[in-house]
Design a protein around this motif. Sequence first.
Motif: not given
Length: 454
Positions: A433-441
């Motif tokens: 699954t395509y997953i992307q997490i913001n740099d802050e986390y």
Amino acid sequence: MKLFLKNTLLTILAVMGFVNVQAQESTKKRIDGIVGIVGNYVVLDSDIDNTFIQAKATGYDTSKFSRCELLGTLLENKLFSHQAIQDSIVVTDDEINGMMDSQIDRMVEQAGSIDNVVKYYNKKNYEEFRGYFFDIMKENQLASRMQEKLTSDVKITPEEIRQFYNNIPKDSLPMIGDQIELSEIVMKPVITKEERQAVIDKLNEIRQDILDGSSFASKVYVYTEDKGSLQTGGFYSIDKKTEFVKEFKDVAFSLKEGEISKPFETEYGFHIIQLEKIVGKNLELRHILMSAKPSQESLDKAKKDLDDLRIRILNKEISFADAARQYSQQKETKQSGGIITDRQTGDTRFELNRMEDRIMYSMVSNLKVGEISATTQVPDGNNIQYKIIQVTNKIPEHAADFSNDYMQIRSVALRTKQNEAVAKWIANTIKDTYIQINDEYQNCSFKSDWLKNQ
């Protein structure tokens, strides 16, 4: 504790978006932004804020939750919703609209008016506001259906339960609170043939209106007494294994698509069913439930009969168990001499301070072993019945014991196995699954591999 925390967060997510408006007004808003993406779904910074607010509003200690933990749970929710779409799990618009009507009514009570709610959420008008929350509700329902699909086939054997118990360190065994065992006698008021026929006539009238072009769902909102399906316009999706009473399923499976049944009776009252669609082995249907109401004279007689029987038991003219077998009108407990069991677990023990039935709690909380409650009026579906309860045993607080507390241990063991199955599914599904997490986390220590070496 981890299991409790996870269940708490999922409970909060189930009502996410429908938070205490007044609580939000006193909370400083964060600048919103996308902090995570799962498939076609996004998690916003405000989603985390709103979950914190809802936790506080429902009395949870938010110091136990970190933003990373909340984000992880939100990501799980998005993954469930995303996969539900891939698996063609259907949640109808009518279901969501029914749920929304109830939730919006509660929000209006809190905010004072619908205009206040719309204004607070910075929406142009009611239509835009409703569309915004429709998407939230649909996503949460998809997630819920996906979790049900993942856990429905998880079973546990007695040997697995024993191994689960044996693997708990003896000094870490959970404490079982004060427990109580109970028996009951129930008297129900007599409902006359005329009262029953009046309900049948009304359902026939409703049926004819629908045949003449009225919406079945609109009639549900006005007439049905089935609170469980009121919010969905009477909608159910069932198959032959669904735990509905036999009479209901017999009628449902005899219908053709689009057909509306004539009124028929079950133990819950009188119904009409409209079969909307046959999907494989499933029936998608709507129903209306109405029950005949007893007269005040009949109510008074039922109470007097039970008062008289209680006096006979107190005078030792008849035992409570024999009285239950001879006179009780509660078929589930009659033959056992009135012994009450937990419908979900089958256990005869109830943890006193965790009783969900507050009427029952008020009847027995101050009784000693052998004592009998006063005759009490209690709900009987959409009608009224009268009940007396005897306390037959009390078990003081104690560390969980395999033999005596088997059903409670089984429940925890099964829930643990279900959670393990879901965790394994999440781990495998994340990979594809395509997953992307913001740099802050990026520095969060997630339970699941959401970062995927980002």
